[in-house]
Design an enzyme around this catalytic site. Sequence first.
Site, PDB file in Angstrom:
ATOM      1  N   GLY A 111      25.677 -51.057 -27.356  1.00 28.41           N
ATOM      2  CA  GLY A 111      25.650 -52.499 -27.162  1.00 28.41           C
ATOM      3  C   GLY A 111      25.391 -53.320 -28.398  1.00 28.41           C
ATOM      4  O   GLY A 111      24.814 -54.416 -28.304  1.00 28.41           O
ATOM      5  N   SER A 112      25.789 -52.865 -29.579  1.00 30.74           N
ATOM      6  CA  SER A 112      25.575 -53.699 -30.777  1.00 30.74           C
ATOM      7  C   SER A 112      26.438 -54.957 -30.746  1.00 30.74           C
ATOM      8  O   SER A 112      26.026 -56.014 -31.245  1.00 30.74           O
ATOM      9  CB  SER A 112      25.833 -52.893 -32.049  1.00 30.74           C
ATOM     10  OG  SER A 112      27.209 -52.616 -32.211  1.00 30.74           O
ATOM     11  N   ARG A 137      38.672 -45.201  -6.608  1.00 30.17           N
ATOM     12  CA  ARG A 137      38.657 -46.023  -7.821  1.00 30.17           C
ATOM     13  C   ARG A 137      38.862 -47.487  -7.464  1.00 30.17           C
ATOM     14  O   ARG A 137      38.248 -48.374  -8.059  1.00 30.17           O
ATOM     15  CB  ARG A 137      39.776 -45.552  -8.777  1.00 30.17           C
ATOM     16  CG  ARG A 137      39.785 -46.224 -10.136  1.00 30.17           C
ATOM     17  CD  ARG A 137      38.614 -45.748 -10.994  1.00 30.17           C
ATOM     18  NE  ARG A 137      38.624 -46.409 -12.291  1.00 30.17           N
ATOM     19  CZ  ARG A 137      38.671 -45.758 -13.450  1.00 30.17           C
ATOM     20  NH1 ARG A 137      38.702 -44.439 -13.477  1.00 30.17           N
ATOM     21  NH2 ARG A 137      38.681 -46.431 -14.587  1.00 30.17           N
ATOM     22  N   ASN A 170      38.649 -57.745 -24.403  1.00 30.51           N
ATOM     23  CA  ASN A 170      38.081 -56.496 -24.899  1.00 30.51           C
ATOM     24  C   ASN A 170      38.113 -56.469 -26.418  1.00 30.51           C
ATOM     25  O   ASN A 170      39.076 -56.943 -27.037  1.00 30.51           O
ATOM     26  CB  ASN A 170      38.864 -55.292 -24.366  1.00 30.51           C
ATOM     27  CG  ASN A 170      38.245 -53.978 -24.826  1.00 30.51           C
ATOM     28  OD1 ASN A 170      37.116 -53.680 -24.477  1.00 30.51           O
ATOM     29  ND2 ASN A 170      38.973 -53.229 -25.633  1.00 30.51           N
ATOM     30  N   HIS A 178      38.187 -54.018 -29.646  1.00 25.61           N
ATOM     31  CA  HIS A 178      38.536 -52.619 -29.955  1.00 25.61           C
ATOM     32  C   HIS A 178      38.514 -52.412 -31.459  1.00 25.61           C
ATOM     33  O   HIS A 178      39.007 -53.267 -32.209  1.00 25.61           O
ATOM     34  CB  HIS A 178      39.911 -52.281 -29.383  1.00 25.61           C
ATOM     35  CG  HIS A 178      40.369 -50.911 -29.731  1.00 25.61           C
ATOM     36  ND1 HIS A 178      39.791 -49.777 -29.222  1.00 25.61           N
ATOM     37  CD2 HIS A 178      41.345 -50.486 -30.584  1.00 25.61           C
ATOM     38  CE1 HIS A 178      40.383 -48.710 -29.728  1.00 25.61           C
ATOM     39  NE2 HIS A 178      41.326 -49.108 -30.557  1.00 25.61           N
ATOM     40  N   ASP A 181      44.422 -51.018 -24.088  1.00 28.46           N
ATOM     41  CA  ASP A 181      44.469 -51.687 -25.402  1.00 28.46           C
ATOM     42  C   ASP A 181      45.852 -52.261 -25.704  1.00 28.46           C
ATOM     43  O   ASP A 181      46.284 -52.275 -26.863  1.00 28.46           O
ATOM     44  CB  ASP A 181      44.063 -50.706 -26.512  1.00 28.46           C
ATOM     45  CG  ASP A 181      42.671 -50.130 -26.287  1.00 28.46           C
ATOM     46  OD1 ASP A 181      42.410 -49.024 -26.774  1.00 28.46           O
ATOM     47  OD2 ASP A 181      41.881 -50.800 -25.614  1.00 28.46           O
TER      48      ASP A 181
HETATM   49  N1  LIG Z   1      42.919 -52.565 -17.661  1.00 25.30           N
HETATM   50  C1  LIG Z   1      42.206 -52.471 -18.803  1.00 25.30           C
HETATM   51  N2  LIG Z   1      40.915 -52.109 -18.745  1.00 25.30           N
HETATM   52  C2  LIG Z   1      40.186 -52.023 -19.902  1.00 25.30           C
HETATM   53  C3  LIG Z   1      40.789 -52.244 -21.155  1.00 25.30           C
HETATM   54  C4  LIG Z   1      42.162 -52.626 -21.185  1.00 25.30           C
HETATM   55  O1  LIG Z   1      42.749 -52.865 -22.289  1.00 25.30           O
HETATM   56  N3  LIG Z   1      42.827 -52.753 -19.996  1.00 25.30           N
HETATM   57  N4  LIG Z   1      40.063 -52.068 -22.347  1.00 25.30           N
HETATM   58  C5  LIG Z   1      38.928 -51.214 -22.077  1.00 25.30           C
HETATM   59  C6  LIG Z   1      38.164 -50.572 -23.150  1.00 25.30           C
HETATM   60  N5  LIG Z   1      38.887 -49.436 -23.672  1.00 25.30           N
HETATM   61  C7  LIG Z   1      39.216 -49.577 -24.989  1.00 25.30           C
HETATM   62  O2  LIG Z   1      38.761 -50.562 -25.639  1.00 25.30           O
HETATM   63  C8  LIG Z   1      39.113 -48.235 -22.921  1.00 25.30           C
HETATM   64  C9  LIG Z   1      38.504 -48.087 -21.692  1.00 25.30           C
HETATM   65  C10 LIG Z   1      38.702 -46.917 -20.963  1.00 25.30           C
HETATM   66  C11 LIG Z   1      39.479 -45.878 -21.441  1.00 25.30           C
HETATM   67  C12 LIG Z   1      39.622 -44.644 -20.608  1.00 25.30           C
HETATM   68  O3  LIG Z   1      40.474 -43.814 -20.834  1.00 25.30           O
HETATM   69  N6  LIG Z   1      38.717 -44.540 -19.625  1.00 25.30           N
HETATM   70  C13 LIG Z   1      38.705 -43.435 -18.600  1.00 25.30           C
HETATM   71  C14 LIG Z   1      37.343 -42.740 -18.533  1.00 25.30           C
HETATM   72  C15 LIG Z   1      36.782 -42.428 -19.908  1.00 25.30           C
HETATM   73  C16 LIG Z   1      35.283 -42.079 -19.789  1.00 25.30           C
HETATM   74  O4  LIG Z   1      34.622 -42.492 -18.810  1.00 25.30           O
HETATM   75  O5  LIG Z   1      34.791 -41.423 -20.727  1.00 25.30           O
HETATM   76  C17 LIG Z   1      38.923 -44.076 -17.230  1.00 25.30           C
HETATM   77  O6  LIG Z   1      38.886 -45.332 -17.134  1.00 25.30           O
HETATM   78  O7  LIG Z   1      39.079 -43.286 -16.282  1.00 25.30           O
HETATM   79  C18 LIG Z   1      40.096 -46.030 -22.667  1.00 25.30           C
HETATM   80  C19 LIG Z   1      39.907 -47.205 -23.416  1.00 25.30           C
HETATM   81  C20 LIG Z   1      38.063 -51.790 -20.992  1.00 25.30           C
HETATM   82  N7  LIG Z   1      38.855 -51.678 -19.826  1.00 25.30           N
HETATM   83  N1  LIG Z   2      38.414 -48.582 -26.974  1.00 28.46           N
HETATM   84  C1  LIG Z   2      37.048 -48.385 -26.609  1.00 28.46           C
HETATM   85  C2  LIG Z   2      36.200 -48.402 -27.851  1.00 28.46           C
HETATM   86  O1  LIG Z   2      36.238 -47.475 -28.641  1.00 28.46           O
HETATM   87  N2  LIG Z   2      35.408 -49.486 -28.043  1.00 28.46           N
HETATM   88  C3  LIG Z   2      34.521 -49.561 -29.172  1.00 28.46           C
HETATM   89  O2  LIG Z   2      33.226 -49.111 -28.796  1.00 28.46           O
HETATM   90  C4  LIG Z   2      32.286 -49.699 -29.707  1.00 28.46           C
HETATM   91  C5  LIG Z   2      31.101 -50.126 -28.907  1.00 28.46           C
HETATM   92  O3  LIG Z   2      30.053 -50.372 -29.804  1.00 28.46           O
HETATM   93  P1  LIG Z   2      28.701 -51.076 -29.271  1.00 28.46           P
HETATM   94  O4  LIG Z   2      28.329 -50.395 -27.974  1.00 28.46           O
HETATM   95  O5  LIG Z   2      27.730 -50.848 -30.396  1.00 28.46           O
HETATM   96  O6  LIG Z   2      29.019 -52.539 -29.068  1.00 28.46           O
HETATM   97  C6  LIG Z   2      33.000 -50.891 -30.366  1.00 28.46           C
HETATM   98  O7  LIG Z   2      33.197 -50.665 -31.752  1.00 28.46           O
HETATM   99  C7  LIG Z   2      34.318 -50.976 -29.638  1.00 28.46           C
HETATM  100  O8  LIG Z   2      35.397 -51.376 -30.471  1.00 28.46           O
END
Ligand SMILES: Nc1nc2c(c(=O)[nH]1)N[C@@H](CN(C=O)c1ccc(C(=O)N[C@@H](CCC(=O)O)C(=O)O)cc1)CN2
Ligand SMILES: NCC(=O)N[C@@H]1O[C@H](COP(=O)([O-])[O-])[C@@H](O)[C@H]1O
Length: 211
Positions: free
Chosen positions: A23-24, A76, A118, A120, A156
């Site tokens: 959560g930074s 889900r 989001n 990234h 993403d």
């Molecule tokens: N519909 C969307 N949901 C989310 C997005 C998005 O672009 N569209 N961004 C994410 C965050 N994210 C990358 O920034 C990301 C989130 C989830 C996954 C993924 O593969 N999740 C799996 C489980 C992984 C785990 O629990 O370790 C899942 O959802 O089943 C990849 C990238 C926020 N949500």
């Molecule tokens: N695509 C998913 C992903 O990799 N997200 C990345 O997780 C970090 C969370 O950091 P934080 O918990 O310190 O804010 C962030 O750098 C974000 O871009």
Amino acid sequence: MTDQHSAPAGRAKRVVVLVSGSGSNLQALLDASADSAYGVEIVAVGADRPGTYGVERAEKAGVPGFVCRVGDYETREEWDEALTDTIASYEPDLVVSAGFLKLFGQRLLKAFEGRAVNTHNSLLPAFPGMHGPRDAFNSGVKLAGATLFICDPGVDTGPIIAQTAVPVLDDDTVETLTERIKEAERVQLVECVGRMMREGWTVTGRRVTFG
Ligand SMILES: Nc1nc2c(c(=O)[nH]1)N[C@@H](CN(C=O)c1ccc(C(=O)N[C@@H](CCC(=O)O)C(=O)O)cc1)CN2
Ligand SMILES: NCC(=O)N[C@@H]1O[C@H](COP(=O)([O-])[O-])[C@@H](O)[C@H]1O
């Protein structure tokens, strides 16, 4: 198609932040929102798992936290509905995913269409997914960075709001690059959330502009 978004005037803008880890990015928003001039209130912080430091940070700041675990629901879709309803109960103007590692389903994306963003840690469309900095480092690129975008059904793939570039240094490791990206990412997130809440934002196809 053009969609213009803005938060209601005359009150602090309400933001819900979703985390899965340290959560930074959330902390940067909490710190910024401590100054009333920023005009944003973090009204709740949610996680997909218990025990995140992100929710702990929120509660230390007096911000309500909640956990919504996929495994607690039969399907889900039921999880997506529960997460959507929980977020909606806080009446946010914006939902910020900051390291939230679950994909939003159709119900959440429809409920907060254009208002779920989001951050990234890569320069999308390069290096999506869970390991942006590592993939950038291993590819040999000279510029890495972070992207703030509007969530869509993909991973993403949504319309980009802002990007910030970070050089990859000759003596970098994955760890040093990751931290340098996160520093720039937090600055970008605070600036963009503030602008979106003050100025509004307009989505025209794949292009996003402030105002
Ligand atoms: N519909 C969307 N949901 C989310 C997005 C998005 O672009 N569209 N961004 C994410 C965050 N994210 C990358 O920034 C990301 C989130 C989830 C996954 C993924 O593969 N999740 C799996 C489980 C992984 C785990 O629990 O370790 C899942 O959802 O089943 C990849 C990238 C926020 N949500
Ligand atoms: N695509 C998913 C992903 O990799 N997200 C990345 O997780 C970090 C969370 O950091 P934080 O918990 O310190 O804010 C962030 O750098 C974000 O871009």
